[in-house]
Design a protein around this motif. Structure first.
Motif, PDB file in Angstrom:
ATOM      1  N   LEU A   1      23.695  27.633   5.447  1.00 50.00           N
ATOM      2  CA  LEU A   1      23.953  28.462   4.280  1.00 50.00           C
ATOM      3  C   LEU A   1      25.426  28.428   3.879  1.00 50.00           C
ATOM      4  O   LEU A   1      25.763  28.528   2.698  1.00 50.00           O
ATOM      5  N   LEU A   2      26.316  28.260   4.857  1.00 45.68           N
ATOM      6  CA  LEU A   2      27.753  28.230   4.583  1.00 45.68           C
ATOM      7  C   LEU A   2      28.141  27.015   3.745  1.00 45.68           C
ATOM      8  O   LEU A   2      29.004  27.088   2.875  1.00 45.68           O
TER       9      LEU A   2
ATOM     10  N   LYS B   1      34.759  27.345  10.862  1.00 43.72           N
ATOM     11  CA  LYS B   1      36.044  27.522  11.530  1.00 43.72           C
ATOM     12  C   LYS B   1      35.984  28.575  12.641  1.00 43.72           C
ATOM     13  O   LYS B   1      36.778  28.532  13.586  1.00 43.72           O
ATOM     14  N   HIS B   2      35.028  29.517  12.528  1.00 48.91           N
ATOM     15  CA  HIS B   2      34.937  30.584  13.522  1.00 48.91           C
ATOM     16  C   HIS B   2      33.526  31.179  13.512  1.00 48.91           C
ATOM     17  O   HIS B   2      32.857  31.229  12.472  1.00 48.91           O
ATOM     18  N   ILE B   3      33.087  31.620  14.707  1.00 51.43           N
ATOM     19  CA  ILE B   3      31.790  32.277  14.865  1.00 51.43           C
ATOM     20  C   ILE B   3      31.994  33.637  15.512  1.00 51.43           C
ATOM     21  O   ILE B   3      32.697  33.754  16.519  1.00 51.43           O
ATOM     22  N   ASP B   4      31.368  34.668  14.933  1.00 53.27           N
ATOM     23  CA  ASP B   4      31.262  35.971  15.587  1.00 53.27           C
ATOM     24  C   ASP B   4      29.791  36.213  15.891  1.00 53.27           C
ATOM     25  O   ASP B   4      28.945  36.148  14.987  1.00 53.27           O
ATOM     26  N   LEU B   5      29.499  36.493  17.142  1.00 57.43           N
ATOM     27  CA  LEU B   5      28.115  36.641  17.597  1.00 57.43           C
ATOM     28  C   LEU B   5      27.942  38.002  18.275  1.00 57.43           C
ATOM     29  O   LEU B   5      28.664  38.315  19.222  1.00 57.43           O
ATOM     30  N   CYS B   6      27.006  38.816  17.789  1.00 56.24           N
ATOM     31  CA  CYS B   6      26.683  40.096  18.412  1.00 56.24           C
ATOM     32  C   CYS B   6      25.186  40.137  18.706  1.00 56.24           C
ATOM     33  O   CYS B   6      24.379  39.798  17.840  1.00 56.24           O
ATOM     34  N   CYS B   7      24.827  40.568  19.918  1.00 57.25           N
ATOM     35  CA  CYS B   7      23.427  40.551  20.328  1.00 57.25           C
ATOM     36  C   CYS B   7      23.052  41.847  21.046  1.00 57.25           C
ATOM     37  O   CYS B   7      23.902  42.549  21.591  1.00 57.25           O
ATOM     38  N   SER B   8      21.749  42.112  21.061  1.00 53.17           N
ATOM     39  CA  SER B   8      21.221  43.229  21.831  1.00 53.17           C
ATOM     40  C   SER B   8      21.331  42.947  23.321  1.00 53.17           C
ATOM     41  O   SER B   8      21.496  41.787  23.745  1.00 53.17           O
ATOM     42  N   GLY B   9      21.214  43.996  24.108  1.00 54.79           N
ATOM     43  CA  GLY B   9      21.342  43.837  25.558  1.00 54.79           C
ATOM     44  C   GLY B   9      20.321  42.887  26.148  1.00 54.79           C
ATOM     45  O   GLY B   9      20.628  42.118  27.067  1.00 54.79           O
ATOM     46  N   ASN B  10      19.085  42.909  25.641  1.00 56.13           N
ATOM     47  CA  ASN B  10      18.064  42.039  26.195  1.00 56.13           C
ATOM     48  C   ASN B  10      18.327  40.572  25.905  1.00 56.13           C
ATOM     49  O   ASN B  10      17.991  39.706  26.714  1.00 56.13           O
TER      50      ASN B  10
ATOM     51  N   ASN C   1      36.527  28.661   2.886  1.00 53.46           N
ATOM     52  CA  ASN C   1      36.391  29.388   1.630  1.00 53.46           C
ATOM     53  C   ASN C   1      35.294  30.451   1.618  1.00 53.46           C
ATOM     54  O   ASN C   1      35.279  31.306   0.732  1.00 53.46           O
ATOM     55  N   HIS C   2      34.379  30.391   2.586  1.00 55.39           N
ATOM     56  CA  HIS C   2      33.218  31.277   2.533  1.00 55.39           C
ATOM     57  C   HIS C   2      32.933  31.901   3.894  1.00 55.39           C
ATOM     58  O   HIS C   2      33.419  31.441   4.926  1.00 55.39           O
TER      59      HIS C   2
ATOM     60  N   LYS D   1      26.111  36.048   1.942  1.00 55.85           N
ATOM     61  CA  LYS D   1      27.178  35.067   1.752  1.00 55.85           C
ATOM     62  C   LYS D   1      28.278  35.700   0.917  1.00 55.85           C
ATOM     63  O   LYS D   1      28.022  36.178  -0.197  1.00 55.85           O
ATOM     64  N   ASP D   2      29.464  35.746   1.482  1.00 60.84           N
ATOM     65  CA  ASP D   2      30.627  36.344   0.822  1.00 60.84           C
ATOM     66  C   ASP D   2      30.332  37.771   0.358  1.00 60.84           C
ATOM     67  O   ASP D   2      30.712  38.191  -0.742  1.00 60.84           O
ATOM     68  N   GLY D   3      29.598  38.521   1.215  1.00 53.52           N
ATOM     69  CA  GLY D   3      29.302  39.916   0.935  1.00 53.52           C
ATOM     70  C   GLY D   3      28.104  40.144   0.029  1.00 53.52           C
ATOM     71  O   GLY D   3      27.663  41.290  -0.145  1.00 53.52           O
ATOM     72  N   GLU D   4      27.540  39.098  -0.536  1.00 50.28           N
ATOM     73  CA  GLU D   4      26.373  39.231  -1.411  1.00 50.28           C
ATOM     74  C   GLU D   4      25.094  39.041  -0.600  1.00 50.28           C
ATOM     75  O   GLU D   4      24.951  38.048   0.112  1.00 50.28           O
ATOM     76  N   VAL D   5      24.166  39.986  -0.711  1.00 53.10           N
ATOM     77  CA  VAL D   5      22.896  39.897   0.001  1.00 53.10           C
ATOM     78  C   VAL D   5      22.001  38.884  -0.696  1.00 53.10           C
ATOM     79  O   VAL D   5      21.601  39.072  -1.850  1.00 53.10           O
ATOM     80  N   LEU D   6      21.685  37.801   0.033  1.00 56.30           N
ATOM     81  CA  LEU D   6      20.800  36.773  -0.506  1.00 56.30           C
ATOM     82  C   LEU D   6      19.347  37.020  -0.134  1.00 56.30           C
ATOM     83  O   LEU D   6      18.434  36.631  -0.862  1.00 56.30           O
ATOM     84  N   TYR D   7      19.149  37.657   1.003  1.00 54.22           N
ATOM     85  CA  TYR D   7      17.796  37.981   1.461  1.00 54.22           C
ATOM     86  C   TYR D   7      17.879  39.153   2.437  1.00 54.22           C
ATOM     87  O   TYR D   7      18.757  39.195   3.287  1.00 54.22           O
ATOM     88  N   LYS D   8      16.967  40.086   2.264  1.00 55.49           N
ATOM     89  CA  LYS D   8      16.879  41.203   3.192  1.00 55.49           C
ATOM     90  C   LYS D   8      15.414  41.535   3.410  1.00 55.49           C
ATOM     91  O   LYS D   8      14.660  41.688   2.438  1.00 55.49           O
TER      92      LYS D   8
END
Length: 432
Positions: A39-40, A45-54, A134-135, A153-160
């Motif tokens: 999608l990017l 250039k960088h990844i932030d990953l957050c996950c549940s405990g399981n 850029n994105h 993408k860039d703060g715009e919700v493409l799908y929810k």
């Protein structure tokens, strides 16, 4: 049987029995990362990953498939970004190259991917944010391993999920609330096998291949190989060994695909390999094997439906209940005997806990399958545990609901404490 129920069970089988590569939790991370990178549409250039405990629990100690022996959440995400193919979903890392693996090794400790723990989210939850020149893209997965619930993408919700363009996985995956043990058996007895045979044969072929790999080579703790070398080669030993060997290979990064059950490759191996071994030993027809596998797979899905995707309850137990039920069905057992097999298994090994995906999963599978075979042998002699003894109820449907409550509600605190121990968040000595 009503046509709508036949269709529902068929949809459940087709939805559940899909190929996946390696342990499904790191694969889900890789799928999320690869989907976000797609999608990017520029270099990450960088990844932030957050996950549940399981998710953290199940990725911490398992080898990421096709990674060259690397472990951990960062490896899964980085490989997904570097060489993953999002279109392949749970086989996302099948396209990873030697160059991708080497680059991943060089990036792991550079801060390229930062990992965090997310609280107050579903038990199966992954949030990936990838940034380019850029994105920036955010992508969330929840409840099921390939179920994307948010894309930005860039703060715009493409799908929810829940929006007008919602693609509800469960809407095409069958309604679990319509399941019952009697319904599963009736479906297995009557369904036109032409509708499900390709799905079942794929499960046999793929899971047999990784099981054989585990027996032929030195994967993991070699649980399957050890069983055959020390217990002998009767059908009970082969059933335990085949199931364990597939996990030996899978937990240690073998890139061969597995047809999963209830979102788990280990559970997919457990519901299928013992049934296949008994079919060979008893020399039953291909039709009988397929119908027995239907029982095995659907019983496992039915039990796991009450427990939920991830918990402190070891999924090898629910899968072994399925395998035992399938073997009893194969041997001519009726509803009463099949129910006894499930109750006898749960009354024996219902307390095995899940402390993450790792090589010891193979041993838990072997123990659970062994318990299911004992349960089958008892039920064929009309022997077993009676209602009111522990969690066992006179009605098998209630016994299944009981274990579902224990796994989903009763073990919540156990799940948290297991994670605390695994992540060194508790001083065990001070608590004793």
């Amino acid at each position: 049987m009503e046509e709508r129920l036949i269709k529902n069970y068929t949809e459940i089988l087709e939805h559940e029995l899909v190929p996946a590569m390696g342990c499904t939790e790191p694969i889900a991370i890789a799928y999320a990362a690869a989907s976000a990178r797609k999608l990017l549409s520029e270099e990450v250039k960088h990844i932030d990953l957050c996950c549940s405990g399981n998710i953290i629990k199940n990725v911490k100690a398992v080898t990421v498939p096709n990674s060259g022996g690397q472990k951990g959440m960062q490896v899964a995400a980085i490989l997904g970004v570097l060489g993953g193919d999002a279109d392949k979903k749970l086989e996302v890392l099948s396209t990873v190259t030697d160059a991708d693996r080497e680059k991943c090794k060089s990036l792991v400790n550079t801060g390229f991917c930062k990992v965090g723990f997310e609280e107050d989210v579903p038990k199966l939850y992954i949030r990936v944010e990838v940034s380019g020149e850029n994105h920036k893209v955010r992508l969330d997965i929840a409840d099921q391993h390939s179920n994307i619930v948010l894309m930005e993408k860039d703060g715009e919700v493409l799908y929810k999920e829940g929006g007008e363009d919602k693609q509800d996985v469960l809407s095409t995956g069958g309604d679990r609330s319509l399941m019952s043990l009697k319904g599963i058996i009736e479906y297995a007895d009557t369904v036109n096998l032409d509708e499900v045979a390709p799905t079942l044969q794929r499960q046999i072929d793929m899971n047999m291949a990784i099981s054989q790999e585990g027996l032929d080579n030195a994967w993991g703790a070699r649980v399957g190989k050890t069983i055959l070398e020390t217990w002998g080669h009767d059908v009970k030993s082969c059933a335990c060994a085949r199931a364990a060997a597939g996990s030996d290979a899978r937990m240690s990064g073998c890139p061969l695909p597995v047809v999963i059950n209830s979102g788990s490759g280990n559970q997919g191996i457990t519901v299928s390999m013992p049934v296949v071994e008994y079919a060979k030993s008893l020399e039953v027809s291909k039709e009988k094997l397929y119908r027995s596998l239907i029982v095995s797979n659907l019983v496992s899905v039915y039990i796991k439906h009450y427990i939920g995707a991830l918990s402190a309850f070891c999924g090898a137990v629910s899968a072994s209940c399925g395998a035992g039920a399938g073997i009893t069905y194969m041997c001519g057992g009726d509803y009463h005997k099949i129910g006894k097999t499930i109750s006898n298994t749960l009354g024996n090994v219902g307390g095995i806990v899940c402390d993450g995906a790792k090589p010891s999963c193979a041993a838990k599978i072997a123990s659970s399958v062994h318990a299911a075979i004992l349960a089958h042998s008892m039920s064929m002699k009309d022997q077993g545990f009676n209602g009111g003894e522990g969690i066992v109820d006179e009605d098998i449907e209630n016994t299944i609901k009981n274990i579902g409550y224990i796994g989903k509600v009763g073990m919540l605190s156990t799940d948290r404490e297991i994670l605390n121990v695994m992540t060194d968040q508790v001083d065990v000595d001070s608590c004793l």
